[in-house]
Design a protein around this motif. Structure first.
Motif, PDB file in Angstrom:
ATOM      1  N   LEU A1166      76.028  72.015  19.425  1.00  0.00           N
ATOM      2  CA  LEU A1166      75.966  70.754  18.690  1.00  0.00           C
ATOM      3  C   LEU A1166      76.959  70.738  17.540  1.00  0.00           C
ATOM      4  CD1 LEU A1166      74.611  68.036  18.302  1.00  0.00           C
ATOM      5  CD2 LEU A1166      72.881  69.157  16.893  1.00  0.00           C
ATOM      6  N   GLU A1170      79.865  68.017  17.116  1.00  0.00           N
ATOM      7  CA  GLU A1170      79.963  67.201  15.905  1.00  0.00           C
ATOM      8  C   GLU A1170      81.330  67.341  15.263  1.00  0.00           C
ATOM      9  OE1 GLU A1170      76.730  68.469  13.541  1.00  0.00           O
ATOM     10  OE2 GLU A1170      75.271  67.085  14.473  1.00  0.00           O
ATOM     11  N   ASP A1193      70.089  66.731  26.033  1.00  0.00           N
ATOM     12  CA  ASP A1193      69.696  66.484  24.639  1.00  0.00           C
ATOM     13  C   ASP A1193      70.904  66.526  23.714  1.00  0.00           C
ATOM     14  OD1 ASP A1193      67.099  66.262  25.414  1.00  0.00           O
ATOM     15  OD2 ASP A1193      66.605  68.366  25.020  1.00  0.00           O
ATOM     16  N   LEU A1194      71.857  67.436  23.992  1.00  0.00           N
ATOM     17  CA  LEU A1194      73.056  67.500  23.166  1.00  0.00           C
ATOM     18  C   LEU A1194      73.892  66.236  23.331  1.00  0.00           C
ATOM     19  CD1 LEU A1194      74.061  71.226  23.717  1.00  0.00           C
ATOM     20  CD2 LEU A1194      73.145  70.212  21.650  1.00  0.00           C
ATOM     21  N   GLU A1197      72.397  63.628  21.237  1.00  0.00           N
ATOM     22  CA  GLU A1197      72.728  63.806  19.816  1.00  0.00           C
ATOM     23  C   GLU A1197      74.127  63.264  19.518  1.00  0.00           C
ATOM     24  OE1 GLU A1197      69.198  65.531  18.354  1.00  0.00           O
ATOM     25  OE2 GLU A1197      71.020  64.990  17.292  1.00  0.00           O
ATOM     26  N   VAL A1198      75.090  63.574  20.390  1.00  0.00           N
ATOM     27  CA  VAL A1198      76.453  63.081  20.195  1.00  0.00           C
ATOM     28  C   VAL A1198      76.485  61.563  20.255  1.00  0.00           C
ATOM     29  CG1 VAL A1198      78.770  63.075  21.195  1.00  0.00           C
ATOM     30  CG2 VAL A1198      77.487  65.206  21.073  1.00  0.00           C
ATOM     31  N   MET A1200      74.055  59.448  19.622  1.00  0.00           N
ATOM     32  CA  MET A1200      73.403  58.865  18.441  1.00  0.00           C
ATOM     33  C   MET A1200      74.298  58.961  17.217  1.00  0.00           C
ATOM     34  SD  MET A1200      70.705  57.724  19.810  1.00  0.00           S
ATOM     35  CE  MET A1200      69.801  57.159  18.366  1.00  0.00           C
ATOM     36  N   LYS A1201      75.087  60.057  17.105  1.00  0.00           N
ATOM     37  CA  LYS A1201      76.010  60.175  15.976  1.00  0.00           C
ATOM     38  C   LYS A1201      77.105  59.131  16.096  1.00  0.00           C
ATOM     39  CE  LYS A1201      79.003  63.396  13.524  1.00  0.00           C
ATOM     40  NZ  LYS A1201      78.501  62.893  12.253  1.00  0.00           N
ATOM     41  N   GLN A1235      65.633  58.301  25.978  1.00  0.00           N
ATOM     42  CA  GLN A1235      65.501  58.515  24.530  1.00  0.00           C
ATOM     43  C   GLN A1235      65.468  57.183  23.793  1.00  0.00           C
ATOM     44  OE1 GLN A1235      65.035  61.532  23.689  1.00  0.00           O
ATOM     45  NE2 GLN A1235      65.068  61.529  21.482  1.00  0.00           N
TER      46      GLN A1235
END
Length: 1560
Positions: A1166, A1170, A1193-1194, A1197-1198, A1200-1201, A1235
């Motif tokens: 992650l 990022e 999941d990773l 996360e990317v 959502m960022k 998600q």
């Protein structure tokens, strides 16, 4: 007092000299009751009077005035002094008193004269100059004079004068139109005062209703007198509205309404002009003809509705059935109610009917119908309704009415004619009467109600705990039990069950034991107390059976306690051998322990049972064989490393704090067992001193003759299993073999351990010894054998046996209870198991500590650890050549762990020798670790003798050797013994190098900090530096980010990523991200050309290598810039570059790739992703995700960022560039959608669905927007935009099927654009449905628009659709509340569609308005029409819209369905509507009207039965010869206590043929 007296003279009267006088006077004023007592005290006070009269004082004046008045009034009226003082009729002044007395004397004389004159009844007429008039005026003058003298008012009101003037003015109405004074005078000399003998309303009534005078003329006279003439007119014909009723009056007074006048039409017309409501009420009350009044006014409709209330209908019986008079009453006369009840109670008729019921059938000549017609009985229900309609507040004030109501209720209960007549018992108020009624009737009541009514009685807040209540409690227990037992005994009533239990307890117990219901058994034993012989029928079999049903232990104990003692003990012993349930076994053991003498076996069992509580049922079943050996259970757990269970057992046993017998279990025995298996966990099976002449296989003659095949000669033979199983002494020794004798591919080491085949005795590896089978010398134990022995043995056996053996031998297929290491109750078996046992993954300090974790803190613990440390030190003794089988670093690590543990435990046990020895071992282990890490362990000088520990002399010799070999860092660490953690030093060193640009050195230093397991490892520096420089070369050759990423990821492993980024890593990345200045290419090329040669020592050899020197490129670049400045060249200065996709300035590629290196090697996935996103390399981040197959999941996360940073469009664009079909991203996109769905980010989800091209799900999301948070159909109509948008998406799906996407292939190597075609959306990502279903959904949208528009129009017209929907749902779910309500749509469940179709029928002003829409919904979604119609019928019935039911019937008939189907639907709908009306207690007339519409005979008869109209049902059943229905009517008549109907049914059944029953 003197000082106050000087200032205030009157204070001197309160001196002590006057105290006696004042006390006597005060006592006379307050405490005397007669004039004699007051006179005595006043005389005594006068004797003691010594006040100074010269001093003015209010007290003295008061004494004088009250004394004078007392001597005048007291003897005259015989009143005491306190009465004179407190009475208002005595002024505290004698003068005023005398004046008042004179006034009253004069007034009395005039009044007597007035009375004489008024009462004179001489013949004459109305006399306006009557002498009494003058006398009254004299009285007025006398009063006026007196009031002027005594009152402070200047002009007192002349009441007598006003009265005279009023009478004089009112007398004029006697002369309107004619002289009507004879009504007053009655042929006598009458005065104005004779008018007082008449009520104004009475006098007005005589003039208007008897003399028939015009009321218009009277109105102006009444207006002058300020009187309401309309009130006086209405008062003569309007009944009295009782606000308060006077009881105990005569019949005439009770029915005074009979004296009212009947208004004429002219009177009604007059009243209508003034008050149309009163006129309407009077016209309706007296049914005056010729009067028309508009009744459309809202208040009149409300009044009519009020008249229809049951209360008014019941009360009108006592008001001559005039419902208007009844409705206007505020208070009901109890005298009228009692009189009405006496008139309607027919007691002799009731008795005659009852006696007629008791006669035999032979004596009865009349049929049941004739009996019902002739019988005259008291309608107790109607009388109860009448009393119940009396206002509650009035009932509270009339105890006699309450008693009367109780009497009526008792008769209702005793008669039993009403439906559920017994429930009226609840309403009886008087306690004793209610309890007596219960006692007298409970035996014929249903058990459920009998128990309910008794519970209600004994739980009342005002319940008296007397013998009656106790009797009720006893009956309650019997009723509750026998209500349940009646089904067991196959009896119809609880009372029959009660008699059966009481008279035949043994038979009752036998039947109860067959039901397995323990509660029934316990209650039966408690209530009926059967004999001991009867209780012996409760056997072991029964108890074992109920224990299988998980009966609570308390109930089992109660059963055992109730049994005879000997029988209970024998039963428990039998259960102990039968049961396999731990809970019940523990209970039986405890029960025996409490009742019989203890023995060793029982104690063993109790301890084992405690242990078994931590296991599941399957494990317990396998361990029950060790129930007499608690320690063996612990040993099984240690063998199979089930330490969590071991911990749970020790916690349960709590041996140190429990008083267990040492023969059973003790701390010492447990510790000994733990040490034995902890030692096995540290077992090393390695060769410490290998023989140089060691052969890879033993000599052929070492074993049996068949071992000749094991020689390494070129003509080696195939292995043959020996005929006789070799003993352990005949096995091949461990130190004679270095590789597997079976496969010859595995070399033995600490991790590839040696194993002996129990069948042939050879030494083989783990892979070659996985099989287990039965070997003759090992009994029934499956032992380890090699593959050769297993194959040859199985090939000679039966094929079925081979399959079974193979299945049982696979370790992976065994559960815990089938583990190989398992003990039982066979000693020989256990002996072999213990000899064969070894831990598969030994040596293991973690396993050792896990076992010793449960060891007690005794001195044996550290001694054991120190002994094991010495064994490991022997393994570390230096040799000329290191042993390859030993992993020295691992041994040293294990040694440290044991030494540290020994030190801690020694300190706890105050064992100083153990602590010092552990410190010495730790010191030596640190040194040995340093040497082993550098491969210099062979440099350690030999220690002489048996001493295993290193002294300072040996350390000096070792240091000298290291200095000679130029091992500077190692020499430093050995000399200082490296006692401190150097991570901080290396970290600061690395950061300094990083800032200077010494990237390779920085990497090395940081590696020592970040990778703690290899922080001192130098054996792989050459290869590591070579890899790093290859990465550096790739950077120099190509400054492309993509090639940098590929080269770096090719050399650095991304596996074994940490869970969390090290804090140091963030500092490293922060330093590198500050390097925004570009490094000159000349500096990088110069740093690349400089190389040096050298050598680096490894563990056992020296290998040459070439390494690049590390140049501080940042410093060199800065110097280069300074030189340029000195030479006057300023053109090199470049500003900071800014990435167009990131707000951060761009850093130089070499530092960028250095960040990638650190994040790849030490950071999480992650953090690297990022970093890419932060610097705008979204494309690189996506490629990294794909190449490393990162988790979804990773990716989320990317995403959502990017969503947070507002670059999600760029992310989607790059995803399409990498794979335009999105097939590569399908798993990630699916997880992303989940998600977003989970966090209710619907707008983001909708945008993503549009990007994917998933228009079906986009349409579904639009529907969620459409129905979200709506509370009405009007709000749904306002959300139509979302619905239309969803429809557009569905149409897009249809268009997609006809088009493909032609896009440019940007990844093609061809210089020209290459095109390829694909579907517009990935079929693996989008939801696919057929065109037919899409069109169906589009039609559903249209239908949804229609129904919502229709219901929103209904809401605008005032229909409460939410309440309507709540009513529809509550038909199925009675607990449903309005708060749970959601507005249904056609995209919802089938129930939602049914509700919408029903609402279309019910919500409109007429059924025809929405019936077609409902029909369309039914046809579109293939709903069952009967469900919709029945639900609509129920709603119409509930809301009493009977015309709606008729309209619905007509609409159903017009649907075009075949006649039989229509009739069936109509009958079912009408039947359910009838049921709803019956539950709502609607009048029988309305119910009967609906029943008449039913065509099916069976349904119609059932409806009449349900409506309790048994007479009609009987006639229909007889008419159509339905014997089964006659039987039903008979049962219902019996329940409703209708003996006449029952007798008729019996007569029909007796005369009908028996075969008709089975036919029906």
């Amino acid at each position: 007092m003197e000082k106050l007296g000087e200032k205030f003279k009157h204070v001197l009267h309160f001196k002590s000299d006057n105290e006696t006088f004042m006390n006597v006077f005060d006592f006379a004023l307050t405490s005397t009751k007669t004039w004699e007592e007051s006179e005595l005290l006043l005389k005594l006070a006068a004797d003691k009077y010594n006040l100074d009269d010269s001093i003015p004082s209010n007290y003295r004046n008061f004494y004088k005035r009250i004394t004078e008045l007392a001597y005048v009034v007291g003897p005259k009226d015989n009143v005491s002094l306190p009465e004179i003082l407190t009475s208002p009729q005595y002024p505290l002044d004698v003068t005023h008193y005398n004046s008042k007395e004179e006034f009253y004397d004069a007034l009395g004389k005039l009044y007597d004269e007035f009375q004489t004159q008024v009462q004179n009844r001489d013949p004459g007429s109305f006399n306006k100059n009557h002498p009494s008039h003058k006398t009254l005026l004299k009285m007025n003058d006398l009063c006026q004079k007196y009031l002027q003298e005594t009152s402070s008012e200047k002009e007192p009101i002349q009441y007598l004068q006003r009265t005279f003037n009023y009478l004089k003015a009112f007398s004029r109405i006697l002369y309107i139109e004619q002289n009507s004074s004879d009504i007053i005078t009655k042929q006598t000399n009458a005065s104005f005062f004779d008018i007082f003998d008449f009520n104004r309303s009475e006098l007005t009534g005589k003039l208007l209703f008897e003399r028939h005078l015009d009321p218009t003329e009277f109105e102006k006279y009444f207006g002058k007198l300020k009187l309401d003439f309309l009130y006086h007119v209405v008062g003569n014909c309007f009944p009295t509205i009782n606000l308060h009723v006077q009881e105990n009056v005569t019949v005439e007074e009770l029915y005074h309404d009979n004296m009212l006048y009947i208004p004429s039409p002219s009177i009604i017309v007059y009243i209508q002009k003034r008050n149309w409501l009163l006129a309407f009420i009077l016209s309706e009350m007296y049914k005056v003809e010729g009067i028309k009044i508009d009744i459309s006014e809202v208040r009149l409709r409300t009044f009519f509705n009020y008249l229809k209330l049951p209360k008014i209908q019941h009360l009108k019986a006592i008001f001559e059935k005039n419902d208007i008079i009844a409705a206007l009453q505020n208070c009901i006369s109890a005298q009228k109610v009692r009189l009405y009840l006496r008139q309607h109670i027919v007691e002799p008729d009731v008795i005659s009917i009852q006696s007629a019921h008791s006669n035999s059938s032979e004596e009865v000549l009349e049929t049941g119908v004739e009996m019902l017609e002739d019988a005259k009985t008291t309608n107790w229900k109607s009388l109860y309704d009448l009393i119940e309609s009396v206002p509650e507040n009035q009932m509270k004030k009339k105890p006699d009415l309450v008693a009367l109501r109780d009497m009526v209720l008792v008769n209702i209960v005793q008669d039993g004619f009403e439906s559920e007549y017994y429930r009226y018992t609840f309403y009886i108020t008087e306690r004793d009467l209610r309890i007596d009624t219960i006692f007298n009737n409970l035996k014929r009541w249903p058990g459920k109600f009998a128990s309910d009514v008794i519970k209600a009685e004994v739980s009342r807040f005002d319940c008296l705990m007397d013998s009656k209540v106790e009797t009720l409690r006893d009956w309650l227990k019997h009723i509750e039990l026998n209500e349940q037992l009646k089904t067991v005994f196959d009896l119809k009533s609880w009372y029959k069950s009660y008699n059966f239990c009481k008279n035949y307890p043994e038979s009752a117990l036998e039947k109860i034991l067959l039901t397995d219901n323990v509660d029934h058994l316990l209650d039966f034993i408690k209530l009926y107390k059967p004999s001991e012989d009867t209780l012996c029928n409760i056997t072991t079999t029964y108890l074992s059976k109920i224990m299988d049903l998980n009966i609570p232990l308390t109930k089992i104990k109660t059963i055992l306690d109730s049994l005879p003692f000997e029988h209970a003990i024998n039963t428990c012993h039998n259960l102990l051998t039968l049961l396999r349930n731990l809970e019940y076994l523990q209970f039986i053991a405890d029960y025996l322990n409490n009742n019989v003498t203890d023995d060793l076996f029982l104690k063993n069992v109790q301890v084992s049972l405690k242990m078994l509580t931590v296991f599941n049922a399957t494990d317990q079943e396998q361990l029950f064989c060790l129930i007499n050996e608690p320690l063996s259970i612990l040993e099984v757990l240690l063998m199979n490393t089930k330490l969590d269970k071991l911990a749970a057992i020790l916690e349960v046993l709590n041996v140190p704090n429990q008083d267990y017998s040492r023969e059973i279990i003790s701390v010492e025995k447990i510790d000994e067992l733990l040490r034995r298996y902890a030692e096995k966990s540290l077992d090393f099976r390695v060769i410490t001193h290998p023989n140089p002449r060691l052969l890879k296989t033993p000599e052929p003659t070492k074993l049996l003759q068949s071992f000749d095949s094991l020689s390494l000669a070129s003509d080696k033979k195939q292995f043959v299993v020996p005929e006789v199983v070799p003993t352990k002494e005949e096995w091949v020794q461990n130190d004679e073999v270095v590789e597997c004798m079976c496969c010859r591919q595995v070399t033995f080491s600490m991790f590839s351990r040696r194993h002996h085949c129990r069948r042939c005795g050879r030494v083989v590896c783990y892979a070659c010894s996985l099989k287990r089978m039965l070997v003759p010398t090992y009994g029934d134990i499956l032992v380890r054998v090699c593959l050769d022995c297993f194959a040859q043995t199985c090939s000679s056996s039966d094929k079925s046996d081979s399959n079974a053996s193979e299945k049982s031998d696979l370790p992976s297929s065994r559960s815990f209870v089938q583990e190989y290491w398992f003990l039982n109750d066979d000693p020989e078996h256990n002996k072999i198991i213990r000899e064969e046992f070894s831990y598969e993954h030994a040596p293991s300090t973690s396993l050792c500590f896990s076992i010793l974790k449960y060891h007690s803190k005794s001195v044996e613990y550290p001694k054991f650890l120190l002994e094991q440390c010495e064994i490991m030190l022997k393994l570390l003794q230096p040799n000329k050549e290191p042993t390859h089988e030993i992993d020295y670093l691992l041994v040293i690590k294990m040694l440290k762990s044991l030494a540290v543990a020994a030190k801690m435990v020694s300190a706890e046990n105050m064992l100083s020798s153990g602590t010092s020895m552990a410190d010495r071992i730790l010191s030596q282990a640190e040194l040995l670790a340093l040497l082993a890490e550098r491969g210099c362990l062979n440099l350690m000088p030999l220690v002489g003798g048996q001493n295993l520990y290193i002294d300072p002399t040996v350390l000096r010799r070792l240091r000298d050797k290291l200095l000679q070999r130029e091992q500077w860092n190692l020499a430093l660490e050995v000399s200082t013994k490296a006692g401190l953690d150097n991570s901080g030093v290396f970290a600061a060193w690395g950061k300094s190098c990083l800032k200077a640009g010494s990237l390779l050195v920085a990497r090395d230093k940081f590696q020592r900090c970040l990778d703690r397991h290899n922080q001192y490892e130098t054996s792989s520096i050459a290869s590591r530096q070579s890899d790093l420089y290859r990465s550096l070369d790739s950077l120099t050759l190509s400054r492309s980010r993509l090639s940098s990423r590929i080269s770096t990821s090719s050399t650095l492993s991304t596996e074994n990523k940490p869970i969390k980024d090290p804090p140091l890593l963030h500092e490293i990345i922060e330093i590198l991200e500050t390097k925004t200045r570009t490094i000159k290419s000349e500096v990088l090329e110069k740093a690349q050309r400089i190389t040096i040669s050298g050598s680096m020592s490894s563990l056992n050899q020296i290998a040459p290598f070439t390494v690049h020197t590390d140049t501080a490129i940042c410093v060199v670049n800065r110097i280069k810039n300074l030189k340029e400045i000195v030479s006057g060249n300023f053109s090199f200065a470049e500003g900071k570059k800014v990435n167009p996709y990131s707000s951060k300035p761009s850093i130089d590629p070499i530092f960028y790739d250095e960040c990638v290196y650190y994040l790849t090697k030490y950071g999480t996935h992650l953090s690297l992703l990022e970093f890419y996103v932060r610097h705008g390399d979204i494309h690189t981040a996506l490629l990294y995700i794909v190449e490393n197959r990162l988790t979804t999941d990773l990716f989320v996360e990317v995403y959502m960022k990017c969503l947070k940073d507002g670059v999600v469009n760029i992310l989607q664009e790059q995803m399409s560039r990498i794979d335009s079909s999105l097939n590569l991203w399908k798993d990630y996109l699916r997880q992303l959608c989940r998600q977003l769905e989970k966090h209710q980010l619907l707008n983001c989800l909708y945008q993503l669905q549009l990007y994917i091209g998933d228009y079906v799900r986009a349409a579904m999301t639009c529907i969620r927007f459409y129905e979200e948070n709506v509370k009405s159909f009007t709000e749904l109509a306002n959300n139509m935009t979302h619905l239309y948008k969803g429809e557009e998406h569905l149409k897009q799906v249809l268009e997609q099927e006809q088009w493909v996407d032609v896009s440019v292939d940007t990844m093609s190597t061809n210089s020209k654009d290459s095109f390829h075609e694909r579907m517009l959306s990935n079929p693996d990502l989008v939801m696919k449905i057929d065109t037919k279903d899409i069109n169906k959904h589009i039609d559903t949208v249209s239908r949804q628009v229609e129904i919502v528009n229709f219901l929103s129009r209904c809401e605008s017209s005032g229909v409460n659709t939410r309440q309507l929907l709540t009513d529809l749902i509550s038909f199925k779910d009675s607990n449903f509340t309005n708060e749970k309500l959601t507005i249904p749509i056609l995209f919802g469940s089938t129930a939602d569609k049914i509700h919408l179709a029903t609402m279309a029928i019910v919500a409109g002003r007429s059924v025809e308005e929405g019936f077609q829409l409902a029909t369309n919904i039914i046809e579109d979604f293939k709903l069952r029409p009967i469900k919709v119609y029945c639900l609509a019928g129920k709603q119409f019935a509930k809301s009493e819209r009977y015309n709606g039911i008729s309209q619905l019937v007509n609409c159903i008939k017009s649907t075009g369905i075949n006649d039989s189907a229509v009739s069936d639907m109509l009958d079912e709908m009408l039947a359910q509507a009838v049921g709803t009306l019956i539950k709502a207690n609607v009048t029988a007339t309305k119910v009967e009207e609906l029943i008449k519409l039913i065509k099916d005979r069976a349904i119609k008869i059932s409806a009449y039965i349900e409506a309790k109209q048994l007479k009609t049902a009987y006639f229909l059943a007889v008419k159509y010869k339905r014997t089964a229905d006659v039987r039903r009517i008979q049962r219902e008549a019996e329940l409703l206590n209708m003996p006449a109907i029952k007798a008729l049914c019996q007569k029909v059944l007796q005369t009908s043929p028996s075969t008709s029953h089975s036919k029906e």
